[in-house]
Design an enzyme around this catalytic site. Structure first.
Site, PDB file in Angstrom:
ATOM      1  N   GLY B 169       0.789  -1.218   0.000  1.00 36.71           N
ATOM      2  CA  GLY B 169       0.000   0.000   0.000  1.00 36.71           C
ATOM      3  C   GLY B 169       0.826   1.275   0.000  1.00 36.71           C
ATOM      4  CB  SER B 194       5.451  -9.270  -5.331  1.00 37.05           C
ATOM      5  OG  SER B 194       5.315  -8.082  -4.593  1.00 37.05           O
ATOM      6  NE  ARG B 195       8.390  -9.810 -12.868  1.00 31.71           N
ATOM      7  CZ  ARG B 195       9.586  -9.353 -13.244  1.00 31.71           C
ATOM      8  NH1 ARG B 195       9.836  -8.040 -13.242  1.00 31.71           N
ATOM      9  NH2 ARG B 195      10.535 -10.171 -13.621  1.00 31.71           N
ATOM     10  CB  THR B 198      -2.641  -1.918  -7.532  1.00 35.22           C
ATOM     11  OG1 THR B 198      -2.129  -2.065  -6.193  1.00 35.22           O
ATOM     12  CG2 THR B 198      -3.645  -3.010  -7.808  1.00 35.22           C
ATOM     13  CB  THR B 203      11.009  -5.013  -4.056  1.00 36.22           C
ATOM     14  OG1 THR B 203      10.554  -4.131  -3.030  1.00 36.22           O
ATOM     15  CG2 THR B 203      12.486  -5.286  -3.853  1.00 36.22           C
ATOM     16  CG  ASP B 256      -5.595  -8.084   1.000  1.00 36.26           C
ATOM     17  OD1 ASP B 256      -5.051  -9.157   0.730  1.00 36.26           O
ATOM     18  OD2 ASP B 256      -5.209  -6.985   0.574  1.00 36.26           O
ATOM     19  CE  LYS B 288      -2.897  -4.914   0.736  1.00 35.27           C
ATOM     20  NZ  LYS B 288      -2.135  -6.073   0.303  1.00 35.27           N
TER      21      LYS B 288
END
Lengths: 502, 502
Positions: B169, B194-195, B198, B203, B256, B288
């Site tokens: 987030g 992760s890529r 949204t 990273t 989530d 988030k």
């Protein structure tokens, strides 16, 4: 992007992108894209599938459904655009969070389901939310209206249009007895029925033994106006596309949220312009509704929602504890029904059919309260219902118009009693399973016929039931299951005993 | 049945049947079948698609995924069997009805998701149920264990293995600063990232500007053991297949559910054998988690579930109200991080990274409570972290090892202040959107760089931010969005006024 055709129908609007293009467009599998054919102005929303290899960069793979919708072919060019987030997703989330949805919000969701803009994950989340959070009366009414407005409607030049619907879970082909009786009384009943999903056969399966049931829009109208009724397969006419898609989502987990069920039934009835509708709510251990109080609550909602959309409904709670008639399987059921119409039988199935037909007569003000049943029985006994059924069979293009013309599987086996006693009950679920193992409903000649009824005295060696099977292997499997799960129970005086060793 | 190949990967195990065969087998679209290749003993469950035309009777159409799994080709024969109903479906229904699930039940569900036995509708119903009914601590622990046992694990010959994870987030590449600092201290941190989903870049996207990130299992192990750390793309190693599938289901509605989130994070950490883990829970309007009390509750659950699977966790609540660093977009973020490691900057991103690295030091007992932060700052200032980062970049196969080697888009535009004042806040959501419109993260050279921080005094004509875009069209769209949705706000004294006309 350049089109590549995949000659497969996915039943959904799916486009396939190369991973690199998907990243460029910022979309993931399951996301949506807008596809525009600039040549002819056709456009559609499509759900994205991503591949590393099958389509190269700058190529978009389209399945049959999109090919025909956009009228493109391989090597044509399509404009591809990211779609703005769907408002309906916010509304689904809102329902998941326990809030009430208004008419506008439900309309958006229904529209996006009908137009395939929601993927399976999203549509399933919606149905799950309705199952877990429920719909109040207002929401049920609003989604009913949304379903009605999203589908087509058959209008008739005759009136009044009446209908009946049974909330499943129980065998018995009342429809095939009610329709001719009701049509004899001068009412119009364009009955659309379903094929079996989990039972030994649906009404459409049984009727198909006598006549074609996949009739078009125009034929349904014509036959109903001329003869007063039809018995057709509802799936053949795309009257409520959103509802059909919702049912597909409800199927895998057998999710039957009450509000959705009510909306679905009423929308289907509205699509054939029904004015007076009797809803049959069987209550029993094998029926969809197990408890009478719940049935009454549901019945009240049916009446209220019907009123909101201009439909007069009589929702009747029926005894769904014992098998309704003795047949399980399309041909057996068709034969059984014809025998009732021919006056060869009058049992609980015939009685239920006459009671429901009577309820329709009373609802449509054809007779006073309490007099409908007698009127229905009179029509049945007069032989007029049989003649009407023959007219309907012929009008639908059928030739099998009497019980003796119906062929059953020659491969059958009788199950005999091993002791004297009284049959206390049949297990409907087991009977259905045996009929399915034997080949029904795909094989119409197969199924199970009971030779005794509940409460009947039985002597050792008497035939209790007969299994009709598609082939030898299926017959053996069905026998095997019958022996392992005796589907009938004898009355016992000692119910259980406690001994020292316990 | 005879096989017909469809040379398309569906990402799911789908087989296509003719309508007549589907009826024969009693299956509907979305149902499951068991497919057995008797020649080689391979078998698989497949999800059914039904067609009228693409495959003829007695033919079964298979997509790539099944073709390679069953090792069959067109015209080979497959045995096709109905599958018994999945137990996991009953467990999903149980959760929908508000009941608690035990370890066995959760294990069944996870297994069926991992093996593609559940279709999208069913998996979505499960995630929806967890979202609406919640998981208690025991259920969260049990599903965590199920996810761990269903995946692979990298074991290292060095210890202790440490890790950190931020609940998304918020922008900011703390990982790329923490990993070299922590590795300098003799700890081992095999960081999988992760890529972006949204955001303007994950990273993995930023690290990829400096070095390849799609590393295999063996290389992650080797580099971590030699240099103390890696920064790789987690998606490239299939460590937690069930979790990856669950995330795909969670994505469309951004569901989530807390229990799933905790289980997912801990399972990923367990898959790289982490012993000490710091979880970063940013709280803020764009994060988030919006509320500190919720963050504390969640933090406690993280610690408890971690303990149950043998992991020591420090879950820290962080200030997520303002941008963390000034860069949005892969190359901008990479450059920014390298400048911090090179000692050219020390701002809130550098501070946060040192605080989190310090928390790891304290958790791993490298230093006393309250002394970790200073230790991390010392390592950063010493220049050792920069040298370590260069080692990691080279070990991963990269060549870009200093901030001046990083190329940004030459197509850029400065946004200037139109008045004097003090910047009260930036809108993180708008900045992310502008960076994405400009081309990030797919185009690595694009994004947004802030030239001012919150609270800073600004004079008319000062540059507030710079947009770097992939092409002219994207630059114009980004500028257009910036003008319409000013992503920064000046401090005002008069907050609102009421006049006669109101």
């Amino acid at each position: 992007m350049k089109v590549k055709e995949f000659p497969i129908s996915a039943g959904k609007l799916i486009c396939v992108l190369n991973k690199i293009d998907a990243e460029d467009l910022g979309v993931f599998p399951g996301d949506r894209l807008e596809l525009i054919n600039k040549k002819n102005g056709k456009n559609s929303v499509a759900i994205v599938d991503v591949t590393n290899s099958e389509v190269k960069e700058k190529i978009i793979g389209l399945f049959e459904d999109l090919i025909s919708l956009l009228k493109v072919k391989s090597n044509d060019f399509l404009e591809v655009r990211a779609t703005p987030p769907l408002k309906s997703l916010d509304f689904i989330k809102k329902k998941m969070d326990g809030e009430k949805l208004n008419g506008f919000e439900l309309k958006e969701i229904v529209k996006d389901i009908a137009d395939n803009r929601l993927n399976d994950i999203e549509a399933s989340a919606f149905i799950s939310a309705v199952y877990m959070k429920g719909f109040d009366l207002e929401e049920t009414t609003e989604i009913t209206k949304a379903l009605i407005n999203n589908g087509q409607k058959i209008s008739f030049n005759k009136e009044p249009i009446v209908d009946k619907h049974s909330i499943g879970g129980i065998n018995g082909r009342t429809t095939m007895i009610i329709v001719p009786i009701v049509a004899c009384a001068g009412l119009f009943i364009p009955k659309t029925s379903s094929r079996s999903i989990t039972s030994a056969g649906g009404t459409a399966d049984a009727m198909e033994v006598l006549a074609p049931v996949d009739l078009c829009f125009e034929k349904i109208k014509k036959i109903t106006e001329k003869h007063g009724g039809v018995i057709v397969h509802g799936g053949a006419v795309d009257l409520a596309p959103a509802d059909d898609k919702i049912i597909r989502i409800r199927h895998p987990l057998a999710l039957d949220p009450e509000g959705m069920l009510i909306a679905s039934v009423i929308a289907k009835k509205a699509s054939v312009s029904s004015k007076y509708v009797v809803i049959d709510l069987p209550v029993g251990p094998y029926a969809k509704i197990k408890d009478k109080n719940n049935a009454i609550k549901m019945a009240k909602k049916f009446v209220q929602v019907g009123k909101e959309v201009g439909m007069e409904i009589d929702a009747v709670i029926t005894n769904g504890e014992e098998p309704s008639g003795l047949a399980f399987g399309p041909a057996l059921e068709a034969k059984y029904v014809m025998e009732i119409l021919e006056g060869k039988r009058f049992d609980n199935l015939a009685q239920k059919s006459c009671e429901l037909a009577g309820a329709i007569f009373e609802l449509a003000n054809l007779t006073g309260l309490g007099k409908g049943y007698d009127m229905a029985v009179d029509i049945l006994h007069s032989g007029k219902a049989l003649e009407k059924m023959k007219d309907i069979i012929h009008a639908q293009g059928g030739k099998i118009d009497s019980s003796i013309k119906i062929i059953l599987s020659p491969l059958n086996k009788e199950i005999k009693a091993k002791e004297n006693g009284v049959i206390q009950s049949f297990n409907l679920k087991d009977l259905t399973t045996i009929a399915r193992i034997s080949g029904a409903p795909a094989n119409k000649l197969s199924g199970v016929m009971l030779n005794k009824v509940e409460g009947e005295k039985v002597f050792k060696g008497d035939v209790i039931m007969t299994i009709f099977a598609e082939n030898k292997q299926k017959l053996e499997s069905a026998l095997d299951y019958t022996i392992k799960n005796t589907p009938y129970h004898f009355k016992r005086i000692i119910l259980s005993s406690v001994r020292d060793s316990d």
